[in-house]
Design a protein around this motif. Structure first.
Motif, PDB file in Angstrom:
ATOM      1  N   GLY A  18     -85.382 -18.709-129.885  1.00  0.00           N
ATOM      2  CA  GLY A  18     -84.332 -19.519-129.299  1.00  0.00           C
ATOM      3  C   GLY A  18     -84.758 -20.498-128.231  1.00  0.00           C
ATOM      4  N   GLU A  19     -86.044 -20.554-127.935  1.00  0.00           N
ATOM      5  CA  GLU A  19     -86.505 -21.534-126.947  1.00  0.00           C
ATOM      6  C   GLU A  19     -86.357 -22.953-127.476  1.00  0.00           C
ATOM      7  N   LEU A  20     -86.483 -23.082-128.785  1.00  0.00           N
ATOM      8  CA  LEU A  20     -86.302 -24.372-129.451  1.00  0.00           C
ATOM      9  C   LEU A  20     -85.284 -24.167-130.579  1.00  0.00           C
ATOM     10  N   PRO A  21     -84.007 -24.264-130.272  1.00  0.00           N
ATOM     11  CA  PRO A  21     -82.971 -24.040-131.297  1.00  0.00           C
ATOM     12  C   PRO A  21     -82.888 -25.199-132.282  1.00  0.00           C
ATOM     13  N   PRO A  22     -82.164 -25.030-133.388  1.00  0.00           N
ATOM     14  CA  PRO A  22     -81.989 -26.125-134.350  1.00  0.00           C
ATOM     15  C   PRO A  22     -81.480 -27.391-133.666  1.00  0.00           C
ATOM     16  N   GLY A  23     -82.120 -28.501-133.978  1.00  0.00           N
ATOM     17  CA  GLY A  23     -81.718 -29.780-133.402  1.00  0.00           C
ATOM     18  C   GLY A  23     -82.351 -30.096-132.062  1.00  0.00           C
ATOM     19  N   ALA A  24     -83.113 -29.148-131.509  1.00  0.00           N
ATOM     20  CA  ALA A  24     -83.724 -29.366-130.194  1.00  0.00           C
ATOM     21  C   ALA A  24     -84.894 -30.330-130.288  1.00  0.00           C
ATOM     22  N   LYS A  25     -85.082 -31.092-129.248  1.00  0.00           N
ATOM     23  CA  LYS A  25     -86.209 -32.014-129.174  1.00  0.00           C
ATOM     24  C   LYS A  25     -87.390 -31.309-128.526  1.00  0.00           C
ATOM     25  N   LEU A  26     -88.565 -31.425-129.132  1.00  0.00           N
ATOM     26  CA  LEU A  26     -89.759 -30.813-128.561  1.00  0.00           C
ATOM     27  C   LEU A  26     -90.196 -31.593-127.330  1.00  0.00           C
ATOM     28  N   PRO A  27     -90.811 -30.910-126.368  1.00  0.00           N
ATOM     29  CA  PRO A  27     -91.382 -31.624-125.220  1.00  0.00           C
ATOM     30  C   PRO A  27     -92.449 -32.598-125.719  1.00  0.00           C
ATOM     31  N   PRO A  28     -92.810 -33.579-124.921  1.00  0.00           N
ATOM     32  CA  PRO A  28     -93.884 -34.499-125.319  1.00  0.00           C
ATOM     33  C   PRO A  28     -95.128 -33.723-125.721  1.00  0.00           C
ATOM     34  N   GLU A  29     -95.864 -34.289-126.658  1.00  0.00           N
ATOM     35  CA  GLU A  29     -97.037 -33.616-127.238  1.00  0.00           C
ATOM     36  C   GLU A  29     -97.989 -33.096-126.168  1.00  0.00           C
ATOM     37  N   GLN A  30     -98.305 -33.912-125.183  1.00  0.00           N
ATOM     38  CA  GLN A  30     -99.252 -33.507-124.156  1.00  0.00           C
ATOM     39  C   GLN A  30     -98.706 -32.337-123.339  1.00  0.00           C
ATOM     40  N   GLN A  31     -97.420 -32.393-123.013  1.00  0.00           N
ATOM     41  CA  GLN A  31     -96.802 -31.319-122.231  1.00  0.00           C
ATOM     42  C   GLN A  31     -96.771 -30.014-123.007  1.00  0.00           C
ATOM     43  N   LEU A  32     -96.352 -30.078-124.276  1.00  0.00           N
ATOM     44  CA  LEU A  32     -96.275 -28.862-125.084  1.00  0.00           C
ATOM     45  C   LEU A  32     -97.656 -28.262-125.307  1.00  0.00           C
ATOM     46  N   ALA A  33     -98.652 -29.120-125.527  1.00  0.00           N
ATOM     47  CA  ALA A  33    -100.013 -28.632-125.711  1.00  0.00           C
ATOM     48  C   ALA A  33    -100.496 -27.902-124.466  1.00  0.00           C
ATOM     49  N   ALA A  34    -100.178 -28.452-123.318  1.00  0.00           N
ATOM     50  CA  ALA A  34    -100.595 -27.827-122.062  1.00  0.00           C
ATOM     51  C   ALA A  34     -99.884 -26.497-121.858  1.00  0.00           C
ATOM     52  N   GLU A  35     -98.586 -26.444-122.169  1.00  0.00           N
ATOM     53  CA  GLU A  35     -97.814 -25.211-121.988  1.00  0.00           C
ATOM     54  C   GLU A  35     -98.325 -24.092-122.884  1.00  0.00           C
ATOM     55  N   LEU A  36     -98.796 -24.465-124.091  1.00  0.00           N
ATOM     56  CA  LEU A  36     -99.283 -23.462-125.029  1.00  0.00           C
ATOM     57  C   LEU A  36    -100.785 -23.243-124.932  1.00  0.00           C
ATOM     58  N   GLY A  37    -101.433 -23.994-124.060  1.00  0.00           N
ATOM     59  CA  GLY A  37    -102.867 -23.850-123.892  1.00  0.00           C
ATOM     60  C   GLY A  37    -103.660 -24.325-125.087  1.00  0.00           C
ATOM     61  N   LEU A  38    -103.189 -25.404-125.715  1.00  0.00           N
ATOM     62  CA  LEU A  38    -103.834 -25.931-126.917  1.00  0.00           C
ATOM     63  C   LEU A  38    -104.298 -27.360-126.684  1.00  0.00           C
ATOM     64  N   SER A  39    -105.242 -27.797-127.497  1.00  0.00           N
ATOM     65  CA  SER A  39    -105.646 -29.197-127.434  1.00  0.00           C
ATOM     66  C   SER A  39    -104.575 -30.047-128.111  1.00  0.00           C
ATOM     67  N   ARG A  40    -104.566 -31.334-127.795  1.00  0.00           N
ATOM     68  CA  ARG A  40    -103.577 -32.217-128.409  1.00  0.00           C
ATOM     69  C   ARG A  40    -103.825 -32.356-129.907  1.00  0.00           C
ATOM     70  N   ASN A  41    -105.091 -32.312-130.313  1.00  0.00           N
ATOM     71  CA  ASN A  41    -105.390 -32.402-131.740  1.00  0.00           C
ATOM     72  C   ASN A  41    -104.828 -31.212-132.507  1.00  0.00           C
ATOM     73  N   LEU A  42    -104.988 -30.006-131.933  1.00  0.00           N
ATOM     74  CA  LEU A  42    -104.444 -28.813-132.570  1.00  0.00           C
ATOM     75  C   LEU A  42    -102.927 -28.886-132.631  1.00  0.00           C
ATOM     76  N   MET A  43    -102.326 -29.348-131.542  1.00  0.00           N
ATOM     77  CA  MET A  43    -100.880 -29.466-131.502  1.00  0.00           C
ATOM     78  C   MET A  43    -100.396 -30.451-132.564  1.00  0.00           C
ATOM     79  N   ARG A  44    -101.131 -31.549-132.708  1.00  0.00           N
ATOM     80  CA  ARG A  44    -100.745 -32.571-133.684  1.00  0.00           C
ATOM     81  C   ARG A  44    -100.819 -32.008-135.115  1.00  0.00           C
ATOM     82  N   GLU A  45    -101.879 -31.235-135.408  1.00  0.00           N
ATOM     83  CA  GLU A  45    -102.016 -30.646-136.741  1.00  0.00           C
ATOM     84  C   GLU A  45    -100.915 -29.625-137.007  1.00  0.00           C
ATOM     85  N   ALA A  46    -100.582 -28.841-135.991  1.00  0.00           N
ATOM     86  CA  ALA A  46     -99.530 -27.848-136.147  1.00  0.00           C
ATOM     87  C   ALA A  46     -98.193 -28.519-136.425  1.00  0.00           C
ATOM     88  N   VAL A  47     -97.908 -29.581-135.707  1.00  0.00           N
ATOM     89  CA  VAL A  47     -96.655 -30.310-135.906  1.00  0.00           C
ATOM     90  C   VAL A  47     -96.593 -30.898-137.311  1.00  0.00           C
TER      91      VAL A  47
END
Length: 249
Positions: A18-47
């Motif tokens: 429920g942190e990201l419910p249907p219709g929710a907008k994801l945080p900016p790529e750089q912010q989300l990558a930092a929050e999850l401890g991932l590189s931006r490239n990994l985040m981009r591939e996951a998306v």
């Protein structure tokens, strides 16, 4: 698991919890990558992977959003996988259809509306008028069943059966072209289903649908036992065609 798989799993968990419910907008790529401890490239591939799976959608100039997560959307990829199945797996799909469709038809009998019945009758009438036009008969055959299953008001069930029936349609088309008596029997079986729905009798509807699916399954078993190949799946029957389907022997 690869790092990309772990990134996908973490985003899916955020959606599931429920942190990201249907219709929710994801945080900016750089912010989300930092929050999850991932590189931006990994985040981009996951998306990208989750976009293909219809879990996320990219709105150009706006950002990345969680989709509606509706069954029809999330199960869309099932159809593509099912279309690749070959040989005896067509029979397995018919067995699955036998397990699901009679029960779904019984549920439809308890929920069907007058509008549903009018559309079902329209497709049944078109099947009668199709004559020896197997292609036209099969188009209305598919629409008949689609309308019946939609009458369950269960999107998940309707989506599953749509994908299963879409693949087994090639076997039904082959049957229609190879067996001159198939059209008459098919129409009679559909009439029995229609009558049960008009009576809004779930038990009768389930029995009529089971008889119908069993006919196709029995025919398919006999031809597989004889070593006959099953044609590859064809495009969906509700799309316009300009040629009749061919039989692959």
């Amino acid at each position: 698991m690869s790092l990309t798989d772990k990134a996908i799993a973490r985003i899916r968990r955020m959606i599931r919890e429920g942190e990201l419910p249907p219709g929710a907008k994801l945080p900016p790529e750089q912010q989300l990558a930092a929050e999850l401890g991932l590189s931006r490239n990994l985040m981009r591939e996951a998306v990208k992977t989750l976009v293909v799976a219809r879990v996320l959608e990219i709105r150009r100039g706006d950002g990345t959003y969680v989709t509606s997560l509706a069954p029809g959307l999330l199960l869309e990829g099932l159809g593509g996988a099912v279309e690749l199945l070959q040989g005896d797996t067509v029979l397995e799909l018919t067995e699955v259809r036998r397990l699901f469709e009679p029960a779904a038809t019984a549920l439809a009998a308890s929920r069907v509306t007058d509008e549903d019945l009018a559309e079902i009758e329209r497709h049944l009438s078109a099947m009668r008028d199709a004559g020896d036009d197997v292609e036209l008969l099969l188009q209305h055959d598919a629409s008949f069943h689609r309308t019946v299953i939609r009458a369950t008001r269960n999107e998940t069930l309707a989506t599953l059966l749509e994908h299963i029936s879409g693949r087994t349609l090639s076997a039904r088309a082959w049957r229609g072209l190879a067996d001159a008596d198939a059209a008459g029997r098919t129409i009679a079986e559909h009439e029995a289903i229609h009558q049960a729905l008009v009576a809004r009798d779930p038990n009768l509807a389930q029995a009529a649908a089971l008889m119908h699916v069993n006919t196709t399954e029995r025919w398919l078993r006999d031809h597989l036992a004889a070593g006959e190949p099953i044609p590859a799946a064809r495009p969906r029957p509700d799309r316009p065609r300009t040629t009749r389907p061919a039989v692959n022997h």
